[in-house]
Design a protein around this motif. Structure first.
Motif, short mmCIF file in Angstrom:
data_model
loop_
_atom_site.label_atom_id
_atom_site.label_comp_id
_atom_site.label_asym_id
_atom_site.label_seq_id
_atom_site.Cartn_x
_atom_site.Cartn_y
_atom_site.Cartn_z
N GLN A 6 0.86 -1.18 0.00
CA GLN A 6 0.00 0.00 0.00
C GLN A 6 0.90 1.23 0.00
O GLN A 6 1.80 1.34 0.82
N LYS A 8 0.69 5.08 0.59
CA LYS A 8 -0.26 6.00 1.22
C LYS A 8 -0.08 7.45 0.82
O LYS A 8 -0.99 8.24 0.96
N GLU A 9 1.12 7.80 0.36
CA GLU A 9 1.36 9.19 -0.03
C GLU A 9 2.35 9.23 -1.20
O GLU A 9 3.00 8.23 -1.51
N SER A 31 -2.61 -3.49 -10.35
CA SER A 31 -3.78 -2.95 -9.66
C SER A 31 -4.94 -3.07 -10.61
O SER A 31 -4.95 -2.47 -11.69
N ASP A 48 -4.26 2.92 -9.56
CA ASP A 48 -5.14 3.44 -8.51
C ASP A 48 -4.45 3.19 -7.17
O ASP A 48 -4.48 2.09 -6.63
N LEU A 49 -3.81 4.22 -6.64
CA LEU A 49 -3.02 4.08 -5.42
C LEU A 49 -3.87 3.99 -4.15
O LEU A 49 -3.34 3.75 -3.08
N ARG A 50 -5.18 4.15 -4.28
CA ARG A 50 -6.06 4.00 -3.11
C ARG A 50 -6.28 2.53 -2.78
O ARG A 50 -6.71 2.20 -1.68
N GLN A 51 -5.99 1.66 -3.74
CA GLN A 51 -6.19 0.22 -3.57
C GLN A 51 -4.85 -0.46 -3.30
O GLN A 51 -3.80 0.05 -3.69
#
Length: 76
Positions: A6, A8-9, A31, A48-51
């Protein structure tokens, strides 16, 4: 070797790439239906970096060292 990470930033992306370029072999990030080179900053930003992101490293040599360096990003 495969595991989920993951990011996160934005700085996590830069840290990840800096770690990965120090290793021989291919690193793929997946992803959804997208798969990119883990050593490409632009490629990673297209995900999609939220996943959670699936990371696959194709070398046996150095795999444990890579895993230990990526420990802050690993979620499984």
């Amino acid at each position: 070797m495969t595991f989920n990470i993951q990011l996160k930033e934005i700085n996590d992306v830069y840290k990840l790439v800096n770690i990965l370029v120090g290793f021989e072999g291919d690193v793929d990030l997946e992803s959804g239906r997208y798969k990119v080179d883990g050593k490409s900053i632009l490629g990673i930003f297209s995900l999609d970096l939220r996943q959670p992101i699936k990371l696959t490293y194709d070398q046996e040599a150095g795999a444990e060292k890579l895993r230990s360096q990526l420990e802050p990003f690993i979620i499984d």
